[in-house]
Design an enzyme around this catalytic site. Structure first.
Site, PDB file in Angstrom:
ATOM      1  N   SER A  85      75.974  13.885  36.883  1.00  0.00           N
ATOM      2  CA  SER A  85      75.353  13.735  35.554  1.00  0.00           C
ATOM      3  C   SER A  85      75.909  14.708  34.527  1.00  0.00           C
ATOM      4  O   SER A  85      75.780  15.928  34.688  1.00  0.00           O
ATOM      5  CB  SER A  85      73.843  14.001  35.626  1.00  0.00           C
ATOM      6  OG  SER A  85      73.187  12.938  36.206  1.00  0.00           O
TER       7      SER A  85
ATOM      8  N   TYR B 174      68.107   5.273  44.718  1.00  0.00           N
ATOM      9  CA  TYR B 174      66.953   4.813  43.927  1.00  0.00           C
ATOM     10  C   TYR B 174      67.298   3.670  42.979  1.00  0.00           C
ATOM     11  O   TYR B 174      66.424   3.000  42.441  1.00  0.00           O
ATOM     12  CB  TYR B 174      66.299   5.974  43.153  1.00  0.00           C
ATOM     13  CG  TYR B 174      67.175   6.646  42.110  1.00  0.00           C
ATOM     14  CD1 TYR B 174      67.508   6.023  40.920  1.00  0.00           C
ATOM     15  CD2 TYR B 174      67.673   7.929  42.335  1.00  0.00           C
ATOM     16  CE1 TYR B 174      68.300   6.634  39.970  1.00  0.00           C
ATOM     17  CE2 TYR B 174      68.462   8.552  41.390  1.00  0.00           C
ATOM     18  CZ  TYR B 174      68.774   7.901  40.211  1.00  0.00           C
ATOM     19  OH  TYR B 174      69.573   8.511  39.280  1.00  0.00           O
TER      20      TYR B 174
ATOM     21  N   HIS C  41      65.073  13.756  31.987  1.00  0.00           N
ATOM     22  CA  HIS C  41      66.515  13.533  32.147  1.00  0.00           C
ATOM     23  C   HIS C  41      67.276  14.087  30.940  1.00  0.00           C
ATOM     24  O   HIS C  41      68.434  14.488  31.067  1.00  0.00           O
ATOM     25  CB  HIS C  41      66.802  12.038  32.345  1.00  0.00           C
ATOM     26  CG  HIS C  41      68.237  11.757  32.701  1.00  0.00           C
ATOM     27  ND1 HIS C  41      68.844  12.264  33.831  1.00  0.00           N
ATOM     28  CD2 HIS C  41      69.199  11.040  32.067  1.00  0.00           C
ATOM     29  CE1 HIS C  41      70.109  11.870  33.877  1.00  0.00           C
ATOM     30  NE2 HIS C  41      70.362  11.128  32.820  1.00  0.00           N
TER      31      HIS C  41
END
Ligand code: HPA
Length: 281
Positions: free
Chosen positions: A34, A90, A252
């Protein structure tokens, strides 16, 4: 899926990559987590392949994961393949699919794999923005990418995980951090399936179990690499304090913002690490 089927799918995907990047044998693979994908932009004579153009390659739906393979030369000489973005359990993928991209990199001939991720800091000595060399992991995700028939061509049924994070790579990471004057923490990474963040009670439990940082990725890739005999180095970016350790809610956005803030320091560490490994991989 039958194990021979997996092998043929892997090789079909590897063949597509070789067609797009002829005469290119990567020596190292990098999985950029990320917000950490910018490092790939520094590669020379780069060939970029969107995951959507690779057969069976799963695609990430997560914001901050570009979803493309970048093959090129690090500082002109070291051939590497980088994944800008990865998939997670996920997102709904099967365990074998989560392991598929790493297996493809291994089939391309890499000798070492660098895995990176954004993680929540469990160790109370860690701060937001710290980098942590992963010394070992706890697989509490509830799944394993090797479940299913085993193909002995890829690796043994019961792979050893005693040195999943290669001691020589870890030593090189430490040296690189000193040379670059980058503070480098060390610790155990625990992987949960997500996608909800942990509760404060879970974080207290994970600390008791010996975890220093928590995330939702990386472990399946490391297991697959260990299975195929490829050495691993792991770096977590502590993008936030884990649940219960700070007053504000986890988001996030915070993860992405922190990863973006440290990307230059992170790239410096990675650049030095690859240069130090140089011809030895
Ligand atoms: N928990 C789980 N995964 C994460 C976190 C976290 O706090 N931060 C970044 N990825």
């Amino acid at each position: 899926m039958a194990s021979s089927d997996l092998l043929s799918r892997l090789d079909a995907c590897a063949a597509t990559i070789r067609q797009r990047a002829p005469n290119f044998t990567p020596r190292l693979g990098l999985i950029l987590g990320s917000g950490l994908g910018a490092f790939a932009d520094s590669l020379e004579r780069a060939v970029v392949i969107p995951y959507s153009e690779l057969p069976d390659f799963p695609r990430s739906s997560v914001h901050g994961h570009a979803g493309r393979l970048v093959l090129g030369y690090h500082q002109g000489t070291l051939p590497v393949v980088t994944m800008q973005g990865r998939v997670h359990f996920y997102e709904g993928y099967q365990p074998w699919q989560v392991g598929f991209p790493t297996r493809v990199l291994c089939r391309l001939g890499i000798k070492g794999l660098v895995v990176t991720n954004a993680a929540g800091g469990i160790n109370t000595g860690f701060g937001v923005g710290d980098l942590m060399a992963i010394t070992d992991h706890l697989n509490l995700s509830g799944y394993n990418p090797l479940v299913g028939p085993n193909d002995e061509t890829l690796g043994p049924r019961f792979p050893d995980m005693s040195h999943a994070y290669d001691p020589a790579f870890l030593a090189a990471l430490r040296t690189s951090a000193v040379q670059e004057n980058v503070p480098l923490r060390e610790g155990v990474y625990v992987s949960l399936s997500g996608p909800s963040y942990e509760t404060p009670a879970e974080i207290r439990m994970l600390r008791t179990l010996g975890a220093d940082a928590v995330g939702m990725s990386t472990v399946p890739e490391v297991i697959v690499a260990a299975h195929m005999g490829v050495k691993v180095a792991g770096i977590s970016c502590i993008t936030n304090l884990a649940a219960g350790l700070s007053k504000h809610k986890l988001s996030h956005d915070e993860v992405s913002e922190t990863a973006d803030r440290v990307k230059d320091v992170f790239s410096r560490l990675l650049t030095r690490f690859l240069s130090n490994l140089g011809q030895s991989v």
